[in-house]
Design a protein around this motif. Structure first.
Motif: not given
Length: 321
Positions: A81-90
């Motif tokens: 699958a290809v998904k929309q992305l949200s980045l988080g964390g260190m």
């Protein structure tokens, strides 16, 4: 295919059709140019070897609007699958956060957390800013040229202003409405048009339509160059020389490679992580200086060999009659 247009754009009254009657013509013309550019933007790269369940145009839509997408193997549906992305964390040593949240427009799909060992981020550009704003600027500039040309044509079709008394207001309004409704002959009741009270004023509008059209073509060519397509932006009426025609090839190649290089790197990472055979290239088959450089090598002259035809013996135009 569900569009992935951000809510800030989707709910904008100008694009959602909520503007008043005065801005409606401008809205329609701008959407005409904007949709043309958006369609070109999501169609310019040809992905090969993607799993059948992944739509390449959906991947390109995510990159257009968000600047990045996430390629994963979704264990819930047992498919890639290809998904929309949200980045988080260190952030890692490159400043990229280590937690990747993948989500889709479907309400049935939950947000899933991934890491770099089970997913690949597909970036659109090195500077993480989506293409949409730039295309919107081009559409805005094209719209202004379009409206200016239309206004100039109208000024030459009816280059007169009408003045009269308050009692003649309705008559003058009806005349103008009929003129803009392409009525060939205007009919009046006897006494409805008082030539002594109703006067006309010659606006003497200069003919600038050819110039605004040349500017519009230059802006359109600039937009195509921005997307990596070869188009000449020179407003030169005579034939371009070889040096003039190829003068902007370096800029076009640079614009093309800005996005192509990151997609090629993502394809390589997908292949290494998931054992696939994905590749990507710019979608163009024209024998141009960028697509077929061998044709334009110094020993090849000005381009591909010309087909056999009548020989020009006097150095002038060929007479085929």
């Amino acid at each position: 295919m569900i569009p992935v247009i951000p809510a800030a754009i989707r709910n904008n009254p100008f694009y959602a059709g909520g503007c008043d009657a005065k801005c409606e013509p401008e809205r329609r013309i701008k959407l005409y140019y904007l949709y043309r550019l958006l369609n070109l933007a999501v169609s310019r790269f040809k992905w090969e070897g993607l799993p059948d369940e992944i739509q390449p145009y959906y991947l390109e839509q995510i990159l257009l609007w968000n600047g990045a997408a996430l390629f994963v193997y979704d264990k819930n549906v047992q498919m890639y699958a290809v998904k929309q992305l949200s980045l988080g964390g260190m952030p890692d040593i490159y400043g990229v956060p280590d937690i990747r949240l993948g989500y889709t427009p479907s309400a049935e799909t939950q947000i899933e957390e991934y890491n770099k060992l089970e997913s690949v981020v597909v970036w659109d550009k090195p500077i993480l800013y989506p293409n949409y704003d730039a295309l919107d600027i081009f559409a805005d500039r094209l719209t202004k040229c379009h409206l200016t040309s239309d206004l100039n044509l109208v000024a030459h079709r009816t280059p007169l202003a009408i003045t009269g008394t308050e009692q003649q207001r309705l008559t003058m309004s009806n005349v103008i409405d009929k003129l803009f409704s392409w009525v060939p002959v205007l009919k009046f009741k006897q006494g409805a048009w008082d030539g002594d009270q109703v006067k006309t004023l010659d606006l003497k509008a200069p003919l600038i339509f050819p110039e605004t059209e040349r500017v519009r073509q230059m802006i359109w060519a600039e937009a195509l160059n921005f997307l990596g397509f070869e188009a000449y932006a020179q407003a030169k009426e005579e034939r371009l020389t070889k040096q003039e025609g190829g003068g902007n090839m370096g800029g076009i190649e640079g614009e093309r490679n800005v996005s192509l290089g990151l997609r090629e790197r993502a394809a390589e990472q997908i292949n290494n992580l998931f054992g696939l055979n994905v590749s990507v290239k710019f979608r163009s088959e024209l024998p141009t200086q960028l697509n077929a450089p061998d044709y334009y090598a110094p020993d090849k002259g000005d381009g591909p060999e010309k087909p056999d035809g009548p020989e020009d013996t006097d150095g002038g135009e060929i007479d085929n009659e």
